[in-house]
Structure formats: structure tokens, C-alpha cells
Design an enzyme around this catalytic site. Structure first.
Site, PDB file in Angstrom:
ATOM      1  N   SER A 145      39.581  44.465  56.139  1.00 19.22           N
ATOM      2  CA  SER A 145      39.617  43.128  55.561  1.00 19.22           C
ATOM      3  C   SER A 145      38.237  42.767  55.012  1.00 19.22           C
ATOM      4  O   SER A 145      37.228  42.900  55.703  1.00 19.22           O
ATOM      5  CB  SER A 145      40.036  42.138  56.643  1.00 19.22           C
ATOM      6  OG  SER A 145      40.030  40.865  56.087  1.00 19.22           O
ATOM      7  N   GLY A 146      38.236  42.311  53.780  1.00 16.75           N
ATOM      8  CA  GLY A 146      36.974  41.910  53.154  1.00 16.75           C
ATOM      9  C   GLY A 146      36.249  43.049  52.467  1.00 16.75           C
ATOM     10  O   GLY A 146      35.139  42.874  51.960  1.00 16.75           O
ATOM     11  N   THR A 178      41.644  43.606  47.243  1.00 18.72           N
ATOM     12  CA  THR A 178      42.332  42.738  46.266  1.00 18.72           C
ATOM     13  C   THR A 178      41.533  42.680  44.965  1.00 18.72           C
ATOM     14  O   THR A 178      42.107  42.752  43.872  1.00 18.72           O
ATOM     15  CB  THR A 178      42.505  41.336  46.876  1.00 18.72           C
ATOM     16  OG1 THR A 178      43.173  41.505  48.126  1.00 18.72           O
ATOM     17  CG2 THR A 178      43.323  40.442  45.990  1.00 18.72           C
ATOM     18  N   ASN A 216      36.925  37.330  55.784  1.00 18.71           N
ATOM     19  CA  ASN A 216      37.038  37.225  54.323  1.00 18.71           C
ATOM     20  C   ASN A 216      37.526  35.825  53.983  1.00 18.71           C
ATOM     21  O   ASN A 216      38.499  35.349  54.546  1.00 18.71           O
ATOM     22  CB  ASN A 216      38.059  38.293  53.872  1.00 18.71           C
ATOM     23  CG  ASN A 216      38.217  38.322  52.366  1.00 18.71           C
ATOM     24  OD1 ASN A 216      37.596  37.536  51.655  1.00 18.71           O
ATOM     25  ND2 ASN A 216      39.042  39.239  51.894  1.00 18.71           N
ATOM     26  N   SER A 238      41.218  36.239  52.327  1.00 23.34           N
ATOM     27  CA  SER A 238      41.859  37.410  52.926  1.00 23.34           C
ATOM     28  C   SER A 238      43.361  37.415  52.636  1.00 23.34           C
ATOM     29  O   SER A 238      44.042  36.393  52.781  1.00 23.34           O
ATOM     30  CB  SER A 238      41.614  37.377  54.433  1.00 23.34           C
ATOM     31  OG  SER A 238      42.172  38.515  55.001  1.00 23.34           O
ATOM     32  N   SER A 239      43.824  38.566  52.174  1.00 21.15           N
ATOM     33  CA  SER A 239      45.268  38.669  51.902  1.00 21.15           C
ATOM     34  C   SER A 239      45.964  38.805  53.252  1.00 21.15           C
ATOM     35  O   SER A 239      45.659  39.706  54.020  1.00 21.15           O
ATOM     36  CB  SER A 239      45.577  39.905  51.067  1.00 21.15           C
ATOM     37  OG  SER A 239      44.617  40.077  50.067  1.00 21.15           O
ATOM     38  N   GLY A 285      43.990  46.462  55.499  1.00 18.96           N
ATOM     39  CA  GLY A 285      43.370  47.681  56.026  1.00 18.96           C
ATOM     40  C   GLY A 285      43.491  47.743  57.533  1.00 18.96           C
ATOM     41  O   GLY A 285      44.028  46.839  58.193  1.00 18.96           O
ATOM     42  N   GLU A 341      42.843  47.380  61.220  1.00 19.97           N
ATOM     43  CA  GLU A 341      42.211  46.235  61.889  1.00 19.97           C
ATOM     44  C   GLU A 341      41.954  46.530  63.354  1.00 19.97           C
ATOM     45  O   GLU A 341      42.852  46.986  64.050  1.00 19.97           O
ATOM     46  CB  GLU A 341      43.098  44.994  61.762  1.00 19.97           C
ATOM     47  CG  GLU A 341      43.099  44.428  60.354  1.00 19.97           C
ATOM     48  CD  GLU A 341      43.876  43.141  60.221  1.00 19.97           C
ATOM     49  OE1 GLU A 341      44.554  42.752  61.193  1.00 19.97           O
ATOM     50  OE2 GLU A 341      43.798  42.519  59.147  1.00 19.97           O
TER      51      GLU A 341
HETATM   52  N1  LIG Z   1      33.746  44.294  43.052  1.00 19.30           N
HETATM   53  C1  LIG Z   1      33.360  43.156  43.620  1.00 19.30           C
HETATM   54  N2  LIG Z   1      32.392  42.454  43.038  1.00 19.30           N
HETATM   55  C2  LIG Z   1      31.963  41.285  43.579  1.00 19.30           C
HETATM   56  N3  LIG Z   1      32.433  40.774  44.704  1.00 19.30           N
HETATM   57  C3  LIG Z   1      33.423  41.445  45.327  1.00 19.30           C
HETATM   58  C4  LIG Z   1      33.933  42.670  44.812  1.00 19.30           C
HETATM   59  N4  LIG Z   1      34.885  43.093  45.641  1.00 19.30           N
HETATM   60  C5  LIG Z   1      34.968  42.163  46.618  1.00 19.30           C
HETATM   61  N5  LIG Z   1      34.111  41.179  46.443  1.00 19.30           N
HETATM   62  C6  LIG Z   1      33.882  39.983  47.306  1.00 19.30           C
HETATM   63  O1  LIG Z   1      34.419  40.249  48.550  1.00 19.30           O
HETATM   64  C7  LIG Z   1      35.409  39.294  48.889  1.00 19.30           C
HETATM   65  C8  LIG Z   1      36.534  39.984  49.607  1.00 19.30           C
HETATM   66  O2  LIG Z   1      37.245  40.830  48.778  1.00 19.30           O
HETATM   67  P1  LIG Z   1      38.800  41.034  48.832  1.00 19.30           P
HETATM   68  O3  LIG Z   1      39.479  39.747  48.977  1.00 19.30           O
HETATM   69  O4  LIG Z   1      39.156  41.887  47.688  1.00 19.30           O
HETATM   70  O5  LIG Z   1      38.890  41.840  50.144  1.00 19.30           O
HETATM   71  P2  LIG Z   1      40.189  42.536  50.733  1.00 19.30           P
HETATM   72  O6  LIG Z   1      39.827  43.946  50.954  1.00 19.30           O
HETATM   73  O7  LIG Z   1      41.312  42.269  49.851  1.00 19.30           O
HETATM   74  O8  LIG Z   1      40.330  41.842  52.095  1.00 19.30           O
HETATM   75  P3  LIG Z   1      41.665  41.481  52.839  1.00 19.30           P
HETATM   76  O9  LIG Z   1      42.153  42.719  53.471  1.00 19.30           O
HETATM   77  O10 LIG Z   1      41.204  40.493  53.839  1.00 19.30           O
HETATM   78  O11 LIG Z   1      42.562  40.934  51.837  1.00 19.30           O
HETATM   79  C9  LIG Z   1      35.852  38.724  47.548  1.00 19.30           C
HETATM   80  O12 LIG Z   1      36.306  37.411  47.730  1.00 19.30           O
HETATM   81  C10 LIG Z   1      34.604  38.768  46.769  1.00 19.30           C
HETATM   82  O13 LIG Z   1      33.792  37.659  47.055  1.00 19.30           O
HETATM   83 MG   LIG Z   2      42.938  41.247  49.927  1.00 14.02          MG
END
Ligand SMILES: Nc1ncnc2c1ncn2[C@@H]1O[C@H](COP(=O)(O)OP(=O)(O)OP(=O)(O)O)[C@@H](O)[C@H]1O
Ligand SMILES: [Mg+2]
Length: 1079
Positions: free
Chosen positions: A107-108, A112, A157, A160-161, A387, A389
Site C-alpha cells: 500500500s502506498g 494506482t 497512503n 489508498s485503494s 499489495g 499486507e
Molecule cells: N510516479 C509517481 N510520481 C509521484 N508521486 C507518486 C507516484 N506514484 C505514487 N505517488 C504518490 O504516492 C501516493 C500513493 O500512490 P498510490 O495511491 O498509487 O499507491 P498504491 O500502491 O495504489 O497504494 P494502495 O495499495 O494503498 O492503493 C500517491 O498518492 C502519490 O502521492
Molecule cells: Mg492504489
């Protein structure tokens, strides 16, 4: 700008972990760190992309970058998510291979975001057009809607999805998007009713309360204040960097784009509001008469409002919260609910309401974005799933999530190995078995249909009797005791009996990514996911179309006594479907890594990354990839990159690329076992060898750069020179043009001036002529006028008195003239030419006439006089005239001779008997006879001699005897010399060589000198055959005496011998004649 042709160019660390040397976890992490610190957030493991979350905006997602990566080979540029997306899209479009992009990470970690980058890249590079753009927009806009309802702020996050998402994007044969299908997995619905500390409920609640207008809030019977709602945690209601109100507008807009109708949106919001209201319904205990516990709703206002919103009869819902009806076969048993059960029912309703709403949203979006037509489409799947956890307190959700990740890892290993193996077979390289950890055993522990954990949980849930989480754990501990990856205090495995890190109410699974401790509490409940039938029926009764759809099981007509499938079962089934789906597609992996726990940029926490590297199995991944050969490259790019290392392949290799590579490799000091030749690729066993090639290439490039520089500089100078030359020609051409123009203008203006002068002159001339002509015409007119006037006047003059004056004048003049002429007649002088008289002039005006008449008269008188002359007299006068011509004003003697007539014969020799003989002797008639003195040459004394002149000769004779002394024919005379004075001397000079010249010239003296000389001259003049006789008049002349020349010099005015002329011989050469002055 630097042009990249390989990811090996200007690499920070290594761009592909396969090339890591030496390969260890430390070097792996060090490489990630090194690259992360240089803003290189992407690194490859072969075709897998490792993505580090930068937690800040990097300038590598611009449209320019999209263009840079478009249609480039995977290894051509620095590692990037775009390279992977491009590769996947191109093999989908060009090779007709369905693709899936599997994004995993904790997560984070940025899953996404990565999935959105992939989608935006594909949207940017695929076809364009009104319809295509609409589809793209709908696909992209589905994200904000799902994120609002399915994402929440967690401690890990802010966005977070809380659900798994798999999206199939469908393309036509050209690669243009047609539509898509979204599948959602297991929404974390427990969050609706309770959130861990520091976390929030789903975004949509906050967005609605912050962003909706007052009016719509009123309609939804909501207050803007978060604190009014029990389901909303208050400690982190406001999140830094999240603008809920703005996001609400974005979501509304996205819903509109996706195709939600206005009333649908309203229904959705009503449901959201109903959930909030539901949370506010509170119960209080109440005891019934039979002693059983009952519950009552504390304040019915919220219930009432909720019922109004959903169109439910309040009493129906109230009852559903108080009783539970259990139907078994034909029996219906109703039991009352105590407070705890009432709360459980309320929360269950809220969770179900929300999760079903979410599923409905997904279905509704799918309806909008689904591809039209029934032809087979090419598909690209994007999997953004939660992912792995590992929390402090892990429950049923983590268990499910981790199970999903196990499955994904399994498919990853399978597909990677399969791919590797396929490539080896394709390339004809011998396959060597690779040692790797296969997590199938863990998957089996969870999903085995007989004694897998999920199966046992289901069994426990369905078992009659008392079922608790403890009984479940007991069962688990018994059955899985022997399993290598299962740990529990209750299992009889002595190893764990004393393990205090393993509480009694927990079990631990050794996942591929690490050990996870699960608390058994809640497993049964969550798996059951029970919603009392009374509630679903109450919901079905609602007068609200959406609610009705969401609770189809509440339909009394379709009462199903069978238990609904458990959550575990459903999940397992959907994971199974997903896996089967993925296996038919070509996988592309993005492994996301979170660099720190602080959501901060620039921080790289080694331990955290190490942990993720481990559980993502990345080392495993590298090892699998490197098992045979670390690096492979198709022959063409390989030859293109390294051809400068061998003279035979540089600069061009004519022939197949493979042969070129073989020639090149054989020329290099690389051992044969270090590489293998596949069908289309060269395989390099050790990264070391690749780096050796790279190093050699770098050195060669430096040399080549110098060469290129040299050639470029030459070219540049040449081009510059040619440009200058060309410019010079242009400049000179312009200048010449300019100069010629100037010259031309000068000539032109000069011509104009000349022309104007000429024209002016011509014009003036013409004008003059015209004027003249005009004047002439005027003159003619005037003249003719005058002439006519004159004529007329003349004609009429006589009639005018005015003319009398003139007439009188003319008359007077005539009279005067008449009188003058008549007077002149009477006063005429005598006819003698020498008469000087002439009458006086009578009038002054007659002066000219008077003198002219005098002249005429004189001429006439002379003529008259002359006409009276006889021939003799005429001859005498002719002689006199000749004498005057010869002597006048030249000789002083002449004037005295004028009055003396020329007698000729002074001696009368015919009559004088003395000279009879002489007369007879003379043959011709004597024209002149006189006595002259012959001057003696010796003393100057004179001797008298007779001088006779005939027509032909001059004769000198003795005076006394008449004897001829000398006879000189006239032709022998050359000249006669006389003085200018009054003397009578003359010298007859004889022609030299003539017969007479023997005795010399004659110097004579005569009184009739003038007559003698005139006559001699006259003879000469007359004779036609003779030359003219020269008369020399001067006071000094030479006389030839025999042999001597004597100068005769005349001295005037010196009287010596009285008044006569005396002649004296001064010396041999001089004879001096003194002439007395005549005065
Ligand atoms: N390529 C990137 N460039 C800039 N910031 C990023 C990038 N990827 C992620 N982030 C930052 O990290 C935060 C978390 O990313 P994201 O929501 O994609 O995580 P996730 O893997 O989908 O987490 P989760 O499993 O909780 O959904 C985003 O809100 C953003 O602020
Ligand atoms: Mg996500």
C-alpha cells in the site's frame, strides 16, 4: 541533445538488475538507492519494471516524454513505465497478443498511479477521432469515480485503494480503444462502519459533505459538519493536499462523462447519505416481560430521515432492527435482538449497502464503457490490486489480500519461467533447470478444496452448532499442524509451544514474502458476511429503484433458504477467474516499491525497501532471469551497438547481422563459453562480459567522437565558406544591380536633360520659325497693306494737298539741278588736260556730284586730247611714259629730263657727211645717236664717243672719225646700272661668256641718259625673243673691266671740281664718282 540508443548509455548504477555484478541483496538495494537518489525511479529486471515511489512530481511524465518513448524498443531508453506500456501496446496492436499489466506492491507503493500512467500513455499513443476520444475519456474518467467510492486515507497512503481492480481495455485491429470492462475485488467494507486510528472512511463521504451545495445537502437531509456523523472518524477528517470539495466536483463531472444520468447520481448520493444516517441510529437496551433482552432505537429522527430518503416505511425498518426471523423449511422463528445484535445488524446493513452500491457503480460504469459489437477484440488488462499486507493486527481481510498476492506471485513465477523457457526454445539455446522457490505449496495451504484454510473456514461457518473463531483456530491447528508454512501455538508442534511472538488466538503463515500473524477473531463472521433477512427484505420494500436493485434477495417471492456463498468462497472463485484470465495473456510486470513510511520524497529507508524486495521476490526474479544468460540482445541492435569494436564490422557490415556479430565477437578477447548464439539473439552469460563490451565501446566512441568532430568541423567551415561565397555573390549581384541602377538612372536623367534641351531647342526653333512665319505673314499683310496703301495714295496723291511739299521739293531740286547743269555748261574750263580750273560748287549737297563731274570731265578731256595724237607723237609719249616708269622717284636726274623731248638722233648722222661711212655701216635704222663719254678704266677720265642704238645693237664709234669702236648686240647685254643721283653715268653690263664681254663692261656718261636707257630698255621689251633688260638703280655697283671687277661708288653732295661730276679711280677696285647736289 543527447540521443540514447540503449539503456546502457549514461546509466546510473545498472538500469537492469540482471546486469548487477556481484548479485546480492545488498548490491541490489544499493543499486536501487543509487538510482533513486539520482531521480531514476525505474529499474528493470529483464522486462519487469521496478518502480520506486518518488512522492513528488518528476518531470518524466510530460507529453514530450510520451513522444520520446513512442515506438522505441524496450531497451533503447532509460527504464520507464512508458517503455513497458509501449511494448505492451505495440505487441497487442502489431502481434495480436492480448496483454496484461500486473501492478503489485504494498500500500502506498504507487500501483494506482502506475496504472493511471499506463492508461494515459496508451490513450496518448493510440488513434484519435471523435468516437475514439470519447471512449478514451470515459475509460480515464472511470478512475475518479471509483477512487471516490473505493479509496480512503490510511496510515500508509492518503489515497489508498480499498478494493482490487482489474480493467480490461479492448482495442480494435488498428489499436484504437473500443471500451473496457472493470472487475472489482473485495472492497474493504468494514471501513464504512469503523476506521483504524489516523485513517478515514471512503473519500466520498467527506467529498459529499464538503462539496455539495447547501441546497442538495438539504435535499439529502445532511449537515456539512463531519462531527455529526458517527461513521466518520474525526481525527483525520482533513487530509493535507486533498481538497474534498474540489474532488467532489471532479467526481460529479466524471460521472457525467462516464454516462450517469442525473437521477442516477442523485440516487447514489441518497444511498451515501443513508449510510451516514444509518451510522447515527443508536440503540438502548430494553427488557421484555419474558425477560429476554431487547433493544430500542434511541432517537428516531435519523431513522425517520433515512427512511424518507430511501422511501422505506419507518416501522418496517424499525422492526428489522428489533427482530431476527430465521426460516427453516416451513418454520419461521422470530427472535428479538439485543443492543449488540442491533448494532451488528445496523453495521452489517451499512457495510452491505455501501459495498453493493460500489459493485453497482462498477456494473454501471461497465455498461457505459462496454465495447460495442460482437467481434473479438484485442485486450489489455491492467491489474491494480492491493499489495501484500503485514500489519500488527492482521485479520480476515489481510489474509484474503495476501492469498491474492500469493496467487499473483505464483503466476508471475510460472509465466516468467515459461517465458524464459519459451525464449530459450525459440532461440535454440539449451535449457538448464533453474532452482527457485515455488510458492504453490502456500497457495495450496490456503485454497486446497479439502483441507485448505479457506475450505476449513467455510466448513466451520456452515457447521451446525456453536461456531466461534476459536473452534476455527483449533480445527486449523489440528489439520495444518504438519504444514511447513503454518504455525500455531495450538498445533502440537513443539517448536511453537514456547514461541511467545505467537499469541494463542493467532496463527501464522509463512508467505513467500514473509511471515504474517493473523488474529483468528472475526474470521468466521467476516466470512459469513451475514445480513439478516429482515433487513434485506426491508430494503427490498423501499420505494427507491436503486435500493431495490441492490437487495434482490429481499424479494419475498424469491426466498432462498440456501445460505449465500461465503466471502472467502466468493473471493477464491473470483481470484481463480482472474488467474485463468491472466494466464491467457502476455504478462507485463510493474513491481512498485515504497521508499519510506513517511510519504516523503528523497528518503530511502533501507530496511523497508529490503523488506519489500524480499517479499516481492525480486532477488528470485533476477536469479530466474539470470539463471542461463544474464543478457540477451537481438543481433541487429547488438551489431549496431558494438560494430565499432571490430575493424571488419566497422563502419558497415554487409551481410546477415548474426554473422557480423560472430565476426565481431571472435575478434574480441572474450571466452567462447561466455556467450551463445541464438536464432535471433546473442545470449551473454555474465554481466561482466557485457560491461567489458561497453567499456571497449566507450573507448571506441571517444575516438569516433574525435573523428566526427573533425569531419563536422571541416564540414561546418566548408559550409560556412560556401555560404559566405554564396552571400558574397548575392551581395555583389545586388551591389552591381544597385550600381547599374544608379548608372542607368544617371544616364536616364542625363538623357532626359539632353532630351529636354533638344526638345526645348527644337521647340524654340519651331517657335522661332512659327514666329518668323507669323511675322512674315504679318509683314506680307503689312507690306501688301502698305503697298496697296502706297498705290492708292499714289493714285490719289494728286488729289491731296499734303503731297504738295514733296512735289515742291522735287521741283525745286529739279530746278536747282537744271540751273546747275546749265550753269556748268557755260563755265566749263578749257580742254587742256593740264588746266586745273573748275567752277566753284554752287550748293553743298552737290559736293559729290560736282567732284565726280570734274573727274569725268577731266577724263573725257584727256581722251579728247589723246585722240589728237599722231603715231610718232604717240611713240614719243610712250617712251616718256616708259622713262617715267623706270626712273620716276628713283633717280634724281629724271625730273630734269621730263621736259626735254626725246630727239633720238642728236647727231643727224645721215646728214652729217662726217659720219656717212658710219651711217652706211649701220645695218639697221639708227634709233638714237649721241655723243657720250666713255669712262677710262684706269683713271676715270672720259673720252667722247659716238653712241648709236639700233634695233639690234649698241655701237660705240669714234667721235672724230666715226669709226666703230665697239658694237654690242643687244642680246649680249645683261643689265644696265645707274646711280640714284643726278649724274649721267651708266654701265652697260655684258653677259658673261658673250662675245662682247671680252673687253669688259662699258662705263659711259651721257647728258641724255634717261633717253638712252629708256630706248635700250624699250628694245628689250619689244623683242619677243629677248630677255627683259634689268635696270639696276643704286649708288654702288660692280663693273667688269677686262679681268677686274671694279666698284663704282657715287658720293653725293661733295663738290670738288665746281659743279660738274668728277670721276676718279681710287684703287684697283674702286672708282669714286662725286656728284654735286642739285640744289
Ligand atoms: N510516479 C509517481 N510520481 C509521484 N508521486 C507518486 C507516484 N506514484 C505514487 N505517488 C504518490 O504516492 C501516493 C500513493 O500512490 P498510490 O495511491 O498509487 O499507491 P498504491 O500502491 O495504489 O497504494 P494502495 O495499495 O494503498 O492503493 C500517491 O498518492 C502519490 O502521492
Ligand atoms: Mg492504489
Amino acid at each position: 541533445m543527447e540521443v540514447k540508443t540503449s539503456l546502457l548509455d549514461n546509466m546510473i548504477g545498472v538500469g537492469d538488475m540482471v546486469l548487477l555484478e556481484p548479485l546480492s541483496e545488498d548490491s541490489f538495494i544499493e543499486n536501487l538507492k543509487n538510482r533513486f537518489e539520482h531521480n531514476e525511479i525505474y529499474t528493470y529486471i529483464g522486462s519487469v519494471v521496478i518502480s520506486m515511489n518518488p512522492y513528488r512530481t518528476l518531470p518524466i511524465f510530460t507529453p514530450d516524454k510520451v513522444e520520446e518513448y513512442r515506438n522505441r524498443n524496450f531497451y533503447e531508453l532509460s527504464p520507464h513505465i512508458y517503455a513497458l506500456a509501449d511494448e505492451a501496446y505495440r505487441s497487442l496492436r502489431d502481434q495480436d497478443k492480448d496483454q496484461c499489466i500486473l501492478i503489485t506492491g504494498e500500500s502506498g507503493a504507487g500501483k494506482t498511479e502506475a496504472s493511471k500512467l499506463v492508461m494515459s500513455y496508451v490513450a496518448a499513443v493510440c488513434g484519435k477521432g471523435q468516437e475514439v476520444n470519447k471512449v478514451k475519456e470515459q475509460l480515464l474518467q472511470s478512475n475518479p469515480v471509483l477512487e471516490a467510492f473505493g479509496n480512503a486515507k490510511t496510515v500508509r497512503n492518503d489515497n489508498s485503494s480499498r478494493f482490487g481492480k482489474y480493467m480490461d481495455i479492448e482495442f480494435d485491429f488498428k489499436g484504437d480503444p473500443l471500451g473496457g470492462v472493470i472487475s472489482n475485488y473485495l472492497l474493504e467494507k468494514s471501513r464504512v462502519v469503523k476506521q483504524p486510528r489516523g485513517e478515514r472512511n471512503f473519500h466520498v463521504f467527506y467529498q459529499l459533505l464538503s462539496g455539495a451545495s447547501d441546497e442538495s445537502l438539504k435535499k439529502l437531509k445532511l449537515h456539512r459538519d463531519f462531527s455529526k456523523y458517527n461513521y466518520l472518524s474525526l481525527d483525520s477528517a482533513a487530509v493535507n493536499g486533498l481538497d474534498d470539495a474540489a474532488n467532489f466536483r471532479t467526481v460529479r463531472n466524471a460521472m457525467q462523462i462516464v454516462g450517469f444520468m442525473e437521477d442516477e447520481v442523485q440516487s447514489v448520493l441518497e444511498l451515501v447519505a443513508a449510510v451516514l444516517k444509518l451510522g447515527n441510529i443508536e440503540f438502548k437496551p430494553d427488557s421484555r416481560s419474558n425477560g429476554s433482552d431487547e433493544s430500542r432505537i434511541k432517537d428516531k429522527n435519523d431513522l425517520k430521515e433515512m427512511c424518507e430518503l430511501l422511501g422505506i416505511e419507518q416501522s418496517v425498518l424499525e422492526r428489522a432492527f428489533s427482530y431476527r426471523t430465521v426460516e427453516a423449511k416451513s418454520e419461521k422463528v422470530s427472535t428479538t435482538l439485543n443492543v449488540a445484535q442491533a448494532y451488528y445488524a445496523r453495521d452489517a446493513l451499512a457495510k452491505n449497502l455501501y459495498s453493493r452500491l460500489f459493485s453497482w457503480l462498477v456494473t454501471r460504469i461497465n455498461e457505459s464503457i462496454k465495447a460495442q459489437g460482437k467481434t473479438r477484440h484485442k485486450v489489455m488488462g491492467v491489474l491494480d490490486i492491493y499489495g501484500f499486507e503485514i500489519f500488527e493486527d492482521n485479520s480476515f481481510e489481510q489474509f484474503i489480500i495476501n492469498y491474492c498476492n500469493e496467487k499473483l506471485q505464483q503466476i508471475f513465477i510460472e509465466l516468467t519461467l515459461r517465458e524464459e523457457q519459451e525464449e530459450y526454445i525459440r532461440e535454440g539455446i539449451e535449457w538448464t533447470n533453474i532452482e527457485y522457490f515455488n510458492n504453490a505449496v502456500i497457495c495450496d495451504l490456503i485454497e486446497n478444496n479439502k483441507n485448505g484454510i479457506l475450505a476449513m473456514l467455510d466448513e466451520e461457518c456452515l457447521r451446525p452448532g456453536t461456531v466461534t473463531d476459536e473452534t476455527f483456530l483449533d480445527k486449523l491447528s489440528t489439520i495444518c499442524a504438519e504444514h511447513l508454512h503454518f504455525e500455531s501455538r495450538l498445533s502440537k508442534n513443539s517448536k511453537f509451544l514456547t514461541d511467545h511472538s505467537l499469541p494463542h488466538n493467532c496463527f501464522r503463515i509463512q508467505h513467500y514474502a514473509g511471515k504474517v500473524l493473523y488474529r483468528a477473531e472475526g474470521f468466521v463472521d467476516k466470512n459469513n458476511d451475514l445480513l439478516y433477512r429482515d433487513l434485506s427484505q426491508a430494503m427490498y420494500k423501499a420505494n427507491h429503484s436503486l435500493i431495490k436493485q441492490l437487495f434482490p434477495e429481499g424479494n419475498p417471492a424469491k426466498v432462498n433458504l440456501k445460505r449465500p456463498p461465503t466471502a472467502g468462497f466468493q473471493f477464491k472463485a473470483s481470484v481463480g477467474t482472474l488467474m485463468r484470465n491472466l494466464q491467457t495473456k502476455n504478462p507485463n510486470y510493474i513491481r512498485c516499491i515504497k521508499p519510506n513510511d513517511k510519504k516523503a520524497s528523497h528518503i530511502f529507508t533501507d530496511s523497508l525497501v529490503r523488506h519489500q524486495v524480499r517479499y516481492l521476490g525480486l532477488m528470485e526474479n533476477v536469479r530466474v532471469r539470470r539463471a542461463g544468460y544474464a543478457f540477451r540482445q537481438p543481433y541487429e541492435p547488438c551489431l549496431e551497438r558494438y560494430k565499432m569494436l571490430c575493424k571488419r564490422t566497422w563502419p558497415h557490415w554487409q551481410g546477415p547481422a548474426r554473422e557480423g556479430v560472430e565476426v565481431m565477437m571472435s575478434a574480441l578477447p572474450v571466452q567462447a563459453e561466455e556467450f551463445s548464439y541464438g536464432r535471433s539473439k546473442i545470449f551473454i552469460r555474465n554481466p561482466r562480459t557485457l560491461f567489458f563490451l561497453e567499456e571497449r565501446r566507450r573507448q571506441c566512441l571517444q575516438d569516433l567522437a574525435t573523428l566526427i568532430q573533425k569531419i563536422y568541423r571541416g564540414w561546418k567551415c566548408r559550409t560556412h565558406f560556401l555560404l559566405l561565397k554564396k552571400s558574397q555573390i548575392v551581395v555583389s549581384a545586388w551591389y552591381r544591380r544597385y550600381a547599374q541602377q544608379k548608372k542607368y538612372q544617371k544616364i536616364k536623367s542625363a538623357t532626359t536633360v539632353v532630351q529636354s534641351y533638344t526638345r526645348g531647342w527644337q521647340a524654340r526653333k519651331l517657335l522661332r520659325e512659327l514666329k518668323h512665319q507669323k511675322r512674315c505673314e504679318e509683314a506680307v499683310t503689312t507690306i501688301s497693306a502698305f503697298w496697296h496703301g502706297t498705290q492708292i495714295r499714289r493714285e490719289y496723291r494728286k488729289f491731296f494737298r499734303a503731297n504738295a511739299g514733296r512735289k515742291i521739293y522735287d521741283f525745286t531740286i529739279q530746278r536747282i539741278m537744271q540751273k546747275y547743269f546749265l550753269g556748268l555748261k557755260s563755265t566749263m574750263p578749257s580742254m587742256s588736260p593740264i588746266d586745273k580750273n573748275w567752277p566753284a560748287r554752287p550748293y553743298l549737297f552737290l559736293g559729290g556730284v560736282h567732284s565726280e563731274l570734274r573727274r569725268i570731265f577731266h577724263l573725257w578731256r584727256c581722251k579728247k586730247y589723246r585722240s589728237k595724237f599722231t603715231e610718232e607723237k604717240k611713240a614719243v609719249y610712250e617712251e616718256k611714259l616708259e622713262a617715267s616708269e623706270i626712273f620716276k622717284d628713283k633717280k634724281a636726274l629724271y625730273p630734269s629730263s621730263v621736259s626735254q623731248p626725246f630727239k633720238g638722233d642728236y647727231l643727224e648722222i645721215n646728214k652729217n657727211p662726217k659720219y656717212q661711212k658710219l651711217s652706211i655701216a649701220m645695218e639697221d635704222k639708227v634709233l638714237l645717236a649721241d655723243v657720250v663719254n666713255k669712262i677710262n678704266r684706269a683713271n676715270g677720265k672720259g673720252t667722247a664717243r659716238l653712241f648709236l642704238l639700233t634695233k639690234n645693237s649698241v655701237v660705240l664709234a669714234d667721235q672724230k672719225t666715226g669709226q666703230v669702236k665697239a658694237s654690242v648686240p643687244l642680246p649680249d647685254l645683261s643689265s644696265v646700272s645707274v646711280s640714284t643721283q643726278s649724274d649721267g653715268f651708266f654701265a652697260l653690263k655684258l653677259k658673261e661668256g658673250s662675245a662682247s664681254a671680252v673687253k669688259g663692261d662699258f662705263l659711259l656718261s651721257s647728258e641724255h641718259l634717261i633717253e638712252i636707257i629708256t630706248k635700250i630698255h624699250r628694245m628689250g621689251t619689244r623683242a619677243a625673243d629677248r630677255e627683259q633688260l634689268d635696270i639696276d638703280i643704286s649708288d654702288e655697283f660692280l663693273v667688269q673691266f677686262k679681268h677686274d671687277k671694279v666698284c663704282v661708288k657715287f658720293i653725293p653732295g661733295v663738290p670738288k671740281n665746281g659743279n660738274s661730276v668728277s670721276c676718279k679711280r681710287k684703287n684697283n677696285r674702286l672708282l669714286e664718282v662725286s656728284v654735286p647736289s642739285t640744289a
